[in-house]
Design a protein around this motif. Structure first.
Motif, PDB file in Angstrom:
ATOM      1  N   ALA A   1      20.823  -2.275 -14.268  1.00 38.88           N
ATOM      2  CA  ALA A   1      22.330  -2.683 -14.584  1.00 38.88           C
ATOM      3  C   ALA A   1      23.210  -1.721 -13.973  1.00 38.88           C
ATOM      4  O   ALA A   1      23.030  -0.366 -13.989  1.00 38.88           O
ATOM      5  CB  ALA A   1      22.386  -2.875 -16.090  1.00 38.88           C
TER       6      ALA A   1
ATOM      7  N   MET B   1      27.705  -0.533 -13.945  1.00 35.50           N
ATOM      8  CA  MET B   1      29.327  -0.715 -14.199  1.00 35.50           C
ATOM      9  C   MET B   1      30.212  -0.859 -12.970  1.00 35.50           C
ATOM     10  O   MET B   1      29.954  -0.055 -12.132  1.00 35.50           O
ATOM     11  CB  MET B   1      29.874   0.596 -15.074  1.00 35.50           C
ATOM     12  CG  MET B   1      30.993   0.401 -15.952  1.00 35.50           C
ATOM     13  SD  MET B   1      31.252   1.793 -17.082  1.00 35.50           S
ATOM     14  CE  MET B   1      31.706   2.923 -15.696  1.00 35.50           C
TER      15      MET B   1
ATOM     16  N   LYS C   1      29.679   1.978 -26.536  1.00 39.19           N
ATOM     17  CA  LYS C   1      28.508   1.458 -25.851  1.00 39.19           C
ATOM     18  C   LYS C   1      29.172   1.306 -24.188  1.00 39.19           C
ATOM     19  O   LYS C   1      30.262   0.927 -24.021  1.00 39.19           O
ATOM     20  CB  LYS C   1      28.197  -0.056 -26.254  1.00 39.19           C
ATOM     21  CG  LYS C   1      27.005  -0.834 -25.378  1.00 39.19           C
ATOM     22  CD  LYS C   1      26.684  -1.974 -25.862  1.00 39.19           C
ATOM     23  CE  LYS C   1      26.502  -2.316 -27.435  1.00 39.19           C
ATOM     24  NZ  LYS C   1      26.002  -3.704 -27.595  1.00 39.19           N
TER      25      LYS C   1
ATOM     26  N   ALA D   1      29.566  -0.292 -20.768  1.00 41.38           N
ATOM     27  CA  ALA D   1      29.940  -1.716 -20.567  1.00 41.38           C
ATOM     28  C   ALA D   1      29.229  -1.880 -19.032  1.00 41.38           C
ATOM     29  O   ALA D   1      29.845  -2.034 -18.063  1.00 41.38           O
ATOM     30  CB  ALA D   1      31.266  -2.148 -20.471  1.00 41.38           C
ATOM     31  N   LEU D   2      27.895  -2.288 -19.016  1.00 40.68           N
ATOM     32  CA  LEU D   2      27.225  -2.442 -17.631  1.00 40.68           C
ATOM     33  C   LEU D   2      26.989  -3.777 -17.738  1.00 40.68           C
ATOM     34  O   LEU D   2      26.083  -4.507 -17.969  1.00 40.68           O
ATOM     35  CB  LEU D   2      25.865  -1.543 -17.762  1.00 40.68           C
ATOM     36  CG  LEU D   2      26.030  -0.154 -17.910  1.00 40.68           C
ATOM     37  CD1 LEU D   2      25.035   0.470 -18.899  1.00 40.68           C
ATOM     38  CD2 LEU D   2      26.241   0.414 -16.707  1.00 40.68           C
ATOM     39  N   ALA D   3      27.922  -4.371 -16.989  1.00 35.55           N
ATOM     40  CA  ALA D   3      27.898  -5.852 -16.966  1.00 35.55           C
ATOM     41  C   ALA D   3      27.413  -6.669 -15.714  1.00 35.55           C
ATOM     42  O   ALA D   3      27.592  -7.922 -15.411  1.00 35.55           O
ATOM     43  CB  ALA D   3      29.302  -6.643 -17.173  1.00 35.55           C
TER      44      ALA D   3
ATOM     45  N   TYR E   1      17.546  -7.775 -19.604  1.00 43.18           N
ATOM     46  CA  TYR E   1      19.006  -7.432 -19.910  1.00 43.18           C
ATOM     47  C   TYR E   1      19.883  -8.223 -19.799  1.00 43.18           C
ATOM     48  O   TYR E   1      20.212  -9.225 -19.165  1.00 43.18           O
ATOM     49  CB  TYR E   1      19.232  -6.309 -18.505  1.00 43.18           C
ATOM     50  CG  TYR E   1      20.312  -5.815 -18.915  1.00 43.18           C
ATOM     51  CD1 TYR E   1      20.437  -4.452 -19.739  1.00 43.18           C
ATOM     52  CD2 TYR E   1      21.680  -6.041 -18.165  1.00 43.18           C
ATOM     53  CE1 TYR E   1      21.509  -3.686 -19.899  1.00 43.18           C
ATOM     54  CE2 TYR E   1      22.841  -5.280 -18.498  1.00 43.18           C
ATOM     55  CZ  TYR E   1      22.942  -4.301 -19.148  1.00 43.18           C
ATOM     56  OH  TYR E   1      23.839  -3.661 -19.549  1.00 43.18           O
TER      57      TYR E   1
ATOM     58  N   THR F   1      23.914  -9.077 -19.715  1.00 42.09           N
ATOM     59  CA  THR F   1      25.164  -8.368 -19.337  1.00 42.09           C
ATOM     60  C   THR F   1      26.242  -8.946 -20.012  1.00 42.09           C
ATOM     61  O   THR F   1      27.304  -8.291 -19.993  1.00 42.09           O
ATOM     62  CB  THR F   1      25.251  -9.295 -17.869  1.00 42.09           C
ATOM     63  OG1 THR F   1      25.358 -10.583 -18.001  1.00 42.09           O
ATOM     64  CG2 THR F   1      24.340  -8.898 -16.992  1.00 42.09           C
TER      65      THR F   1
ATOM     66  N   TYR G   1      25.100  -5.978 -23.239  1.00 43.56           N
ATOM     67  CA  TYR G   1      24.759  -4.612 -22.237  1.00 43.56           C
ATOM     68  C   TYR G   1      23.673  -3.955 -22.954  1.00 43.56           C
ATOM     69  O   TYR G   1      23.521  -2.646 -23.252  1.00 43.56           O
ATOM     70  CB  TYR G   1      26.012  -3.702 -22.323  1.00 43.56           C
ATOM     71  CG  TYR G   1      27.451  -4.175 -22.005  1.00 43.56           C
ATOM     72  CD1 TYR G   1      27.702  -4.996 -21.112  1.00 43.56           C
ATOM     73  CD2 TYR G   1      28.333  -4.081 -22.997  1.00 43.56           C
ATOM     74  CE1 TYR G   1      28.763  -5.625 -20.965  1.00 43.56           C
ATOM     75  CE2 TYR G   1      29.735  -4.804 -22.854  1.00 43.56           C
ATOM     76  CZ  TYR G   1      29.771  -5.385 -21.457  1.00 43.56           C
ATOM     77  OH  TYR G   1      31.134  -5.981 -21.541  1.00 43.56           O
ATOM     78  N   ARG G   2      22.647  -4.698 -22.974  1.00 40.92           N
ATOM     79  CA  ARG G   2      21.260  -4.194 -23.712  1.00 40.92           C
ATOM     80  C   ARG G   2      20.195  -4.702 -23.052  1.00 40.92           C
ATOM     81  O   ARG G   2      19.948  -6.078 -22.627  1.00 40.92           O
ATOM     82  CB  ARG G   2      21.332  -4.305 -25.327  1.00 40.92           C
ATOM     83  CG  ARG G   2      20.951  -5.952 -25.675  1.00 40.92           C
ATOM     84  CD  ARG G   2      20.754  -5.888 -27.174  1.00 40.92           C
ATOM     85  NE  ARG G   2      21.932  -5.416 -28.093  1.00 40.92           N
ATOM     86  CZ  ARG G   2      22.460  -5.854 -29.239  1.00 40.92           C
ATOM     87  NH1 ARG G   2      21.658  -6.751 -29.711  1.00 40.92           N
ATOM     88  NH2 ARG G   2      23.546  -5.331 -29.564  1.00 40.92           N
TER      89      ARG G   2
ATOM     90  N   GLU H   1      20.055   0.400 -25.605  1.00 41.37           N
ATOM     91  CA  GLU H   1      21.610   0.574 -25.007  1.00 41.37           C
ATOM     92  C   GLU H   1      21.722   1.831 -24.559  1.00 41.37           C
ATOM     93  O   GLU H   1      21.288   2.735 -25.008  1.00 41.37           O
ATOM     94  CB  GLU H   1      22.730  -0.112 -26.039  1.00 41.37           C
ATOM     95  CG  GLU H   1      22.303  -1.575 -26.681  1.00 41.37           C
ATOM     96  CD  GLU H   1      22.934  -1.844 -27.945  1.00 41.37           C
ATOM     97  OE1 GLU H   1      23.641  -2.678 -27.913  1.00 41.37           O
ATOM     98  OE2 GLU H   1      22.882  -1.093 -28.969  1.00 41.37           O
TER      99      GLU H   1
END
Length: 162
Positions: free
Chosen positions: A26, A28, A41, A43-45, A55, A57, A60-61, A136
């Motif tokens: 993932a 960002m 956390k 924010a890897l969307a 995963y 989005t 973010y986990r 995460e």
């Protein structure tokens, strides 16, 4: 395997082969702001790949799918904008199950004075996880409000044979 020897499997042999999945990476797509002294956390969307749709989005986990417990290798890379001061530093940390069960490893970076504005954090950890566990990426820094600069990556895959 000695030269000239082949392996035949009539469906009864186990313990060889495999493909290191589930696997994901993932990222960002824009900078993220972090307040001082608070784990936040990352924010890897967005995803480059996600073999098992493990995963999420939106939260973010990465969550270990049913039947996929075992050892996993996780990695990340990030870069805080902390302004080139020896008293400023940033941290990235993997957290399992919201950090309530355990907090696993961290990568710290200290920042020098002068014109250096940032240094990158790169780390990896091997974690033993059960189905349903989630991992995460969190960030932390110690000075005012600072950005974690894009790009940031977070990924992992299941290890086979260990």
């Amino acid at each position: 395997i000695p030269s000239g020897v082949t392996i035949a499997n009539a469906g009864t042999a186990t313990g060889f082969g495999g493909d290191n999945t589930p696997a994901f990476q993932a990222y960002m797509s824009s900078n993220q702001s972090f307040s001082a002294s608070t784990y936040t956390k990352v924010a890897l969307a967005n995803e480059y790949y996600d073999t098992d749709n493990a995963y999420d989005t939106s939260n973010y986990r990465f969550t270990v799918p049913s039947g996929e417990g075992g050892k996993y290798l996780f990695y990340c890379m990030g870069d805080f904008d902390l302004g080139g001061d020896n008293s400023k530093y940033g941290n990235l940390r993997f957290m399992i199950n919201g950090g309530t069960d355990q907090q696993v490893g961290s990568g710290n970076v200290a920042f020098g004075g002068g014109s250096n504005n940032s240094n990158g954090i790169v780390m990896s950890r091997t974690l033993t996880l059960n189905a349903g566990d989630y991992v995460e990426l969190f960030g932390w820094q110690n000075n005012g409000t600072r950005n974690l600069w894009n790009p940031v990556f977070f990924g992992g895959h299941k290890l086979i044979g260990v």
